[in-house]
Design an enzyme around this catalytic site. Sequence first.
Site, PDB file in Angstrom:
ATOM      1  N   GLY A   1       0.811  -1.213   0.000  1.00  0.00           N
ATOM      2  CA  GLY A   1       0.000   0.000   0.000  1.00  0.00           C
ATOM      3  C   GLY A   1       0.843   1.260   0.000  1.00  0.00           C
ATOM      4  O   GLY A   1       2.018   1.225  -0.341  1.00  0.00           O
TER       5      GLY A   1
ATOM      6  N   GLN B   1       7.267  -9.437   8.124  1.00  0.00           N
ATOM      7  CA  GLN B   1       8.512  -9.060   7.458  1.00  0.00           C
ATOM      8  C   GLN B   1       9.167  -7.849   8.099  1.00  0.00           C
ATOM      9  O   GLN B   1      10.177  -7.341   7.615  1.00  0.00           O
ATOM     10  CB  GLN B   1       8.304  -8.860   5.957  1.00  0.00           C
ATOM     11  CG  GLN B   1       7.518  -7.632   5.566  1.00  0.00           C
ATOM     12  CD  GLN B   1       7.195  -7.655   4.083  1.00  0.00           C
ATOM     13  OE1 GLN B   1       6.449  -8.488   3.603  1.00  0.00           O
ATOM     14  NE2 GLN B   1       7.777  -6.729   3.332  1.00  0.00           N
TER      15      GLN B   1
ATOM     16  N   LYS C   1      13.261  -2.492  -8.017  1.00  0.00           N
ATOM     17  CA  LYS C   1      13.640  -1.676  -6.846  1.00  0.00           C
ATOM     18  C   LYS C   1      14.073  -2.549  -5.667  1.00  0.00           C
ATOM     19  O   LYS C   1      15.050  -2.245  -5.000  1.00  0.00           O
ATOM     20  CB  LYS C   1      12.439  -0.804  -6.474  1.00  0.00           C
ATOM     21  CG  LYS C   1      12.362  -0.319  -5.051  1.00  0.00           C
ATOM     22  CD  LYS C   1      13.219   0.889  -4.851  1.00  0.00           C
ATOM     23  CE  LYS C   1      13.048   1.540  -3.500  1.00  0.00           C
ATOM     24  NZ  LYS C   1      13.172   0.639  -2.367  1.00  0.00           N
ATOM     25  N   ASP C   2      13.298  -3.606  -5.418  1.00  0.00           N
ATOM     26  CA  ASP C   2      13.643  -4.530  -4.337  1.00  0.00           C
ATOM     27  C   ASP C   2      14.277  -5.764  -4.976  1.00  0.00           C
ATOM     28  O   ASP C   2      13.663  -6.830  -5.062  1.00  0.00           O
ATOM     29  CB  ASP C   2      12.378  -4.889  -3.538  1.00  0.00           C
ATOM     30  CG  ASP C   2      11.757  -3.643  -2.928  1.00  0.00           C
ATOM     31  OD1 ASP C   2      12.254  -3.199  -1.895  1.00  0.00           O
ATOM     32  OD2 ASP C   2      10.805  -3.088  -3.522  1.00  0.00           O
TER      33      ASP C   2
ATOM     34  N   LEU D   1       0.383   3.495  -2.147  1.00  0.00           N
ATOM     35  CA  LEU D   1       0.749   3.257  -3.552  1.00  0.00           C
ATOM     36  C   LEU D   1       1.259   4.526  -4.224  1.00  0.00           C
ATOM     37  O   LEU D   1       0.773   5.629  -3.962  1.00  0.00           O
ATOM     38  CB  LEU D   1      -0.456   2.678  -4.299  1.00  0.00           C
ATOM     39  CG  LEU D   1      -0.967   1.354  -3.711  1.00  0.00           C
ATOM     40  CD1 LEU D   1      -2.218   0.887  -4.454  1.00  0.00           C
ATOM     41  CD2 LEU D   1       0.112   0.271  -3.759  1.00  0.00           C
TER      42      LEU D   1
ATOM     43  N   GLY E   1       5.758   3.944  -8.652  1.00  0.00           N
ATOM     44  CA  GLY E   1       6.397   2.641  -8.878  1.00  0.00           C
ATOM     45  C   GLY E   1       5.360   1.539  -8.995  1.00  0.00           C
ATOM     46  O   GLY E   1       5.400   0.714  -9.913  1.00  0.00           O
ATOM     47  N   HIS E   2       4.411   1.541  -8.053  1.00  0.00           N
ATOM     48  CA  HIS E   2       3.332   0.552  -8.112  1.00  0.00           C
ATOM     49  C   HIS E   2       2.494   0.758  -9.373  1.00  0.00           C
ATOM     50  O   HIS E   2       2.090  -0.198 -10.035  1.00  0.00           O
ATOM     51  CB  HIS E   2       2.418   0.688  -6.892  1.00  0.00           C
ATOM     52  CG  HIS E   2       3.104   0.498  -5.570  1.00  0.00           C
ATOM     53  ND1 HIS E   2       3.304   1.526  -4.684  1.00  0.00           N
ATOM     54  CD2 HIS E   2       3.632  -0.609  -4.986  1.00  0.00           C
ATOM     55  CE1 HIS E   2       3.910   1.060  -3.598  1.00  0.00           C
ATOM     56  NE2 HIS E   2       4.133  -0.222  -3.749  1.00  0.00           N
TER      57      HIS E   2
HETATM   58  P1  AMP Z   1       5.868  -2.575  -1.604  1.00  0.00           P
HETATM   59  O1  AMP Z   1       4.495  -1.999  -1.537  1.00  0.00           O
HETATM   60  O2  AMP Z   1       6.941  -1.634  -1.181  1.00  0.00           O
HETATM   61  O3  AMP Z   1       5.964  -3.934  -0.953  1.00  0.00           O
HETATM   62  O4  AMP Z   1       6.135  -2.829  -3.143  1.00  0.00           O
HETATM   63  C1  AMP Z   1       5.278  -3.645  -3.909  1.00  0.00           C
HETATM   64  C2  AMP Z   1       5.941  -3.936  -5.218  1.00  0.00           C
HETATM   65  O5  AMP Z   1       6.200  -2.712  -5.904  1.00  0.00           O
HETATM   66  C3  AMP Z   1       7.310  -4.623  -5.016  1.00  0.00           C
HETATM   67  O6  AMP Z   1       7.472  -5.623  -6.008  1.00  0.00           O
HETATM   68  C4  AMP Z   1       8.279  -3.497  -5.230  1.00  0.00           C
HETATM   69  O7  AMP Z   1       9.542  -3.911  -5.717  1.00  0.00           O
HETATM   70  C5  AMP Z   1       7.555  -2.664  -6.272  1.00  0.00           C
HETATM   71  N1  AMP Z   1       8.078  -1.282  -6.247  1.00  0.00           N
HETATM   72  C6  AMP Z   1       8.186  -0.473  -5.172  1.00  0.00           C
HETATM   73  N2  AMP Z   1       8.759   0.700  -5.525  1.00  0.00           N
HETATM   74  C7  AMP Z   1       9.026   0.600  -6.847  1.00  0.00           C
HETATM   75  C8  AMP Z   1       9.642   1.470  -7.809  1.00  0.00           C
HETATM   76  N3  AMP Z   1      10.112   2.683  -7.480  1.00  0.00           N
HETATM   77  N4  AMP Z   1       9.747   1.040  -9.079  1.00  0.00           N
HETATM   78  C9  AMP Z   1       9.300  -0.192  -9.439  1.00  0.00           C
HETATM   79  N5  AMP Z   1       8.718  -1.050  -8.592  1.00  0.00           N
HETATM   80  C10 AMP Z   1       8.590  -0.665  -7.312  1.00  0.00           C
END
Ligand code: AMP
Length: 260
Positions: free
Chosen positions: A5, A35, A123-124, A7, A10-11
């Site tokens: 979330g 986590q 990113k991750d 969001l 990137g999302h």
């Molecule tokens: P998170 O909500 O941080 O767990 O991210 C959910 C998904 O979005 C994960 O696969 C992240 O790697 C991806 N994500 C987060 N930030 C970015 C970004 N800046 N560019 C591309 N993907 C991203």
Amino acid sequence: MPTMGALHAGHRSLLRTARADAPSLVASVFVNPRQFGAGEDFERYPRDEQADLELLRDEGVDLAFLPSADAIYPLRAETRVDPGSVGRVLEGAARPGHFVGVATVVTVLFGLVAPTRAYFGQKDGQQAVVIRRVVRDLALPVEIRVLPTVREPDGLAVSSRNRYLNPEERRQAAALSRALSAMADAYSRGERDADALRSTMRGTLREAPLGEVDYVSLADAETLEELVTVERPALASLAVRFPSARLIDCMPLPDTERAS
Ligand code: AMP
């Protein structure tokens, strides 16, 4: 597509690619307690359900899945998915148990949603390596796609945690992506010595004196073992601890940052 979330762009980028690819699209929003380590930011992790739902609707998601912790971890749920060595280095060393938490929740989400494909961000980078490993080792019937990192104009990787930074930290945070670019430049000029490439990254990170470097890594892209010479696909990763937030960034080498 699993998310925690808050969001952002990137999302959004992942959702757009997934939407164009797939006849039906499910996005989950779940801030996974397992986590986060003790003393990490689980409690204050940004949450904005209404804004998330609007963004998901806007991107044409068919189903927004916002489970409660009880739905993900039923009473007496004790099974853990341990991805092994790829989950114990880098972020896994800095955050013990983190990737067991990630691997477990993603496996549960795959079980509940049964997707054909799942989308993750570069990113991750280590997370993507871990998920690919889990899917391979457990023979899970899902295809993993990893999409490029979306960045701010100064190069900072977009992240829900960037909002923790104060203006000076925010200014200095762009050094992470500059460090990766400087390393990629040296690599493209033919440098293959991993220590020389790590030194290039560390040199640029000195432009961020508020940030304490947690690690600078140049590792095998599949096993995450540190390299002596870059002669096979590699992943460069950085973690820097600013007073207000710990930031990570990474870059695949050679430039394999693409949908795969
Ligand atoms: P998170 O909500 O941080 O767990 O991210 C959910 C998904 O979005 C994960 O696969 C992240 O790697 C991806 N994500 C987060 N930030 C970015 C970004 N800046 N560019 C591309 N993907 C991203």
